[in-house]
Scaffold this motif. Structure first.
Motif, mmCIF file in Angstrom:
data_model
loop_
_atom_site.group_PDB
_atom_site.id
_atom_site.type_symbol
_atom_site.label_atom_id
_atom_site.label_comp_id
_atom_site.label_asym_id
_atom_site.label_seq_id
_atom_site.Cartn_x
_atom_site.Cartn_y
_atom_site.Cartn_z
ATOM 1 N N ALA A 42 0.842 -1.206 0.000
ATOM 2 C CA ALA A 42 0.000 0.000 0.000
ATOM 3 C C ALA A 42 0.877 1.256 0.000
ATOM 4 N N TYR A 43 1.972 1.172 0.752
ATOM 5 C CA TYR A 43 2.865 2.328 0.895
ATOM 6 C C TYR A 43 3.494 2.709 -0.450
ATOM 7 N N TYR A 44 4.012 1.692 -1.150
ATOM 8 C CA TYR A 44 4.698 1.990 -2.414
ATOM 9 C C TYR A 44 3.709 2.270 -3.547
ATOM 10 N N GLU A 45 2.486 1.806 -3.392
ATOM 11 C CA GLU A 45 1.479 2.068 -4.402
ATOM 12 C C GLU A 45 1.240 3.573 -4.515
ATOM 13 N N GLY A 46 1.395 4.250 -3.383
ATOM 14 C CA GLY A 46 1.225 5.702 -3.343
ATOM 15 C C GLY A 46 2.193 6.452 -4.228
ATOM 16 N N VAL A 47 3.369 5.847 -4.498
ATOM 17 C CA VAL A 47 4.331 6.528 -5.377
ATOM 18 C C VAL A 47 4.417 5.841 -6.741
ATOM 19 N N GLY A 48 3.408 5.069 -7.057
ATOM 20 C CA GLY A 48 3.295 4.537 -8.413
ATOM 21 C C GLY A 48 3.972 3.208 -8.666
ATOM 22 N N PHE A 49 4.408 2.524 -7.601
ATOM 23 C CA PHE A 49 5.035 1.220 -7.798
ATOM 24 C C PHE A 49 4.174 0.132 -7.154
ATOM 25 N N ILE A 50 4.134 -1.030 -7.783
ATOM 26 C CA ILE A 50 3.399 -2.150 -7.192
ATOM 27 C C ILE A 50 4.423 -3.178 -6.710
ATOM 28 N N LEU A 51 4.387 -3.452 -5.408
ATOM 29 C CA LEU A 51 5.314 -4.441 -4.849
ATOM 30 C C LEU A 51 4.789 -5.833 -5.187
ATOM 31 N N GLU A 52 5.620 -6.608 -5.883
ATOM 32 C CA GLU A 52 5.194 -7.949 -6.276
ATOM 33 C C GLU A 52 6.051 -8.974 -5.538
ATOM 34 N N SER A 53 5.437 -10.109 -5.207
ATOM 35 C CA SER A 53 6.221 -11.133 -4.513
ATOM 36 C C SER A 53 6.208 -12.424 -5.313
ATOM 37 N N GLY A 54 7.316 -13.180 -5.168
ATOM 38 C CA GLY A 54 7.401 -14.471 -5.848
ATOM 39 C C GLY A 54 7.961 -15.501 -4.889
ATOM 40 N N ASP A 55 8.472 -16.589 -5.444
ATOM 41 C CA ASP A 55 9.000 -17.675 -4.633
ATOM 42 C C ASP A 55 10.381 -17.290 -4.073
ATOM 43 N N GLY A 56 10.358 -16.526 -2.968
ATOM 44 C CA GLY A 56 11.622 -16.138 -2.334
ATOM 45 C C GLY A 56 12.205 -14.836 -2.856
ATOM 46 N N TYR A 57 11.374 -13.972 -3.462
ATOM 47 C CA TYR A 57 11.901 -12.701 -3.959
ATOM 48 C C TYR A 57 10.789 -11.646 -4.041
ATOM 49 N N PHE A 58 11.221 -10.386 -4.075
ATOM 50 C CA PHE A 58 10.296 -9.268 -4.272
ATOM 51 C C PHE A 58 10.817 -8.389 -5.399
ATOM 52 N N TYR A 59 9.894 -7.735 -6.102
ATOM 53 C CA TYR A 59 10.308 -6.767 -7.123
ATOM 54 C C TYR A 59 9.181 -5.763 -7.329
#
Lengths: 183, 406
Positions: A42-59
């Motif tokens: 939610a925090y990063y969505e405010g600056v236009g980025f979507i935090l995505e999660s995968g099998d042991g990683y984030f991007y």
């Protein structure tokens, strides 16, 4: 929420944060993201980025890409070349795999197929050790590999490599050409 | 082939050659232990090596030595590093158990009956031991094969093979429990004494433990096989994509274009450049801003930004100009002085100069000539004269020596 700035600095440059990073600092960021995923998202969505999660990683991804279709296609095609080269170098190349650029150079010298692929991997780069260095830099820059031992010059592939493997996996190939392709 | 006559002899020989056996055991997988290296390890005594060969501890193959199979298996099993899972078919174990029970039922002599009873107990313990050991071996080998076997095809086959071993062990457990519960009900109810009860209890516990471990091992094997399957499929997929890419038909035959449209990860974006304007407030008041400004100025000096270049040099600076300064040539004056007869002072004062010279300048010239050429002049000893001169517009007397050329 902790480390919001450090996490932003890393992810907004297009890098990945992996659970099995060699850096304790990065592992801490991962744990923080893992614990408070919704909050960070939610925090990063405010600056236009979507935090995505995968099998042991984030991007990070965006709702609307800044890159045009041509650029995105080129990026994907480039990584098809890289992954094909790396899997030819060693079919077990994946998360947890350890290597040194000199391992790649040795493999290139002893394998005609790999030699051919290495010659075409980076335009203008013909020297094998330069190819090995360059591919290692590419992996390191995006966070798919991290330095394990500076003295030995060894690297380890991180969990984020799953991302690119999954990306390759979900590209669907037309049924009509499946039989034409030499196995 | 000779045979050891006693355990003592066997242990003595093994203890004496422990260095050799240790090395050979460590290198058992390379199968290329040279005889000359082995001789070094037995203090160069070839007879000791021959003795081991005669007793069948070692086997010679051309110039190479290897440990005899029975010793190798013994060491591996005792040290729990065996890759082969030593479990014979379920039928062998169960048959032995059934045979001993059968003998016990038929035997009438109480002493021999007792020995069959003990044999049953031992066989039960054997089965439990074999099951537990094999389960541990299986677990270890599954991990080793998955993590260390580099060839995908062989890895897959080995795992399938281990899965079959798993089935054998599981069948043995089931069969053994069936014998205890149903198959030989008569024996287990009539021959049940303290020893047998304890044995049955312990064996049941061991079998139960092993059974639970086997469930976990089976799950692990399936997971590994699935992973291998996934990796193989992935490898195939990457080859296919690469082939289509090289054929320049990848956008035609795959949905990569749609995929690229759908996905918008930041790593595909051009590298962002954030241009931020500094606030004037912070530039004026912040200590840090000052250091930033300093570094900017420093950059400017090194030519990175805002260098001011000098204009072209004007033509007036490039013209050569000369200035004429009239002077008396001291050397010429000296030469003229030597060519005439007057004393130096009178000569300097009376000379007709081309440039106007006042008395002061003449006096300086007199002094210069007298000091510059001391070797070409001589002083009249003790003779000084006074002359009146006008120096700085004042009349004064100057006392000077009388000097002639030498």
């Amino acid at each position: 929420m902790q480390y919001t700035r450090e996490i932003f600095d890393t992810l907004s440059k297009g890098a990945f944060i992996s659970a099995d990073s060699t850096s304790q600092q990065v592992r801490r960021w991962y744990d923080a993201l893992d614990d408070g995923f919704q909050e960070y998202r939610a925090y990063y969505e405010g600056v236009g980025f979507i935090l995505e999660s995968g099998d042991g990683y984030f991007y990070f991804s965006r709702k609307e890409s800044k890159a045009d279709l041509q650029r995105k296609l080129e990026a994907l095609l480039r990584w098809i070349d890289y992954i094909d080269f790396l899997k030819t170098f060693n079919s077990t190349f994946g998360p947890g795999f350890e290597f040194t650029p000199s391992d790649i150079v040795i493999a290139i010298s002893g394998d005609v197929e790999l030699k051919d692929k290495a010659g075409k991997l980076f335009p203008g780069v013909k020297n094998f050790s330069d190819v090995a260095e360059k591919i290692t830099r590419e992996l390191e820059a995006i966070g798919f590999a991290e330095m394990l031992n500076e003295l030995e010059g060894s690297y380890r592939v991180t969990a984020a490599f799953h991302y690119i493997e999954e990306m390759m996996d979900i590209i669907a190939v037309s049924e009509e050409v499946k039989d034409e392709i030499p196995q | 082939m000779k045979q050891f006559r006693s355990i003592e002899e066997l242990l003595k020989v093994l203890a004496r050659e422990k260095e050799l056996l240790k090395e050979m055991f460590a290198k058992r997988k390379s199968l290329s232990f040279r005889r000359d290296i082995a001789e070094d390890l037995v203090d160069g005594d070839a007879r000791r090596l021959d003795l081991l060969l005669e007793y069948g501890v070692l086997r010679q193959n051309a110039g190479f030595l290897e440990l005899e199979e029975s010793y190798l298996r013994f060491f591996e099993e005792v040290l729990q590093v065996n890759e082969e899972i030593a479990i014979s078919s379920v039928k062998d174990y169960i048959d032995t158990l059934n045979q001993h029970i059968d003998y016990w039922l038929k035997e009438t002599n109480p002493r021999r009956k007792l020995s069959y009873h003990r044999a049953v107990v031992r066989t039960l313990y054997n089965i439990a031991g074999a099951v537990l050991r094999s389960t541990v071996d299986l677990k270890r080998n599954v991990d080793t094969v998955y993590k260390n076997e580099p060839n995908y095809l062989i890895k897959k086959e080995k795992l399938v093979h281990l899965d079959q071993k798993h089935d054998i062990i599981k069948a043995l457990i089931v069969e053994c429990e069936r014998v205890m519960d149903e198959g030989q009900k008569a024996f287990f109810s009539s021959a049940m004494d303290g020893v047998l009860r304890q044995a049955v209890g312990e064996v049941r516990l061991s079998l139960n433990d092993a059974y639970h471990s086997l469930i976990e091992i089976n799950r692990q094997i399936l997971e590994y096989l699935n992973l291998i399957e996934y990796q193989n499929r992935l490898l195939q997929k990457i080859r296919t994509l690469k082939y289509l890419r090289d054929q320049l038909t990848i956008t035609e035959y795959t949905d990569i274009r749609r995929r690229a449209l759908m996905e918008s990860p930041v790593w595909m974006d051009p590298l962002p450049r954030y241009r931020l304007k500094l606030s004037l407030d912070s530039l004026l008041n912040d200590e840090d801003a000052l250091s930033v400004l300093r570094s900017v100025v420093q950059k400017g000096k090194t030519g990175a930004i805002g260098r001011e270049t000098a204009g072209a040099i004007g033509p007036e600076f490039l013209e050569t100009a000369s200035r004429k300064v009239e002077m008396v040539d001291q050397q010429e004056m000296y030469n003229l002085f030597r060519a005439q007869g007057k004393d130096l002072f009178s000569f300097v004062v009376d000379f007709e100069y081309k440039v106007p010279m006042d008395d002061g300048q003449k006096l300086v010239l007199f002094c210069q000539l007298a000091t510059l050429y001391p070797d070409g002049i001589q002083l009249e000893s003790g003779r000084w004269e006074q002359s009146s001169m006008t120096i700085h517009e004042k009349n004064c007397f100057v006392e000077h020596p009388i000097i002639y050329p030498k």
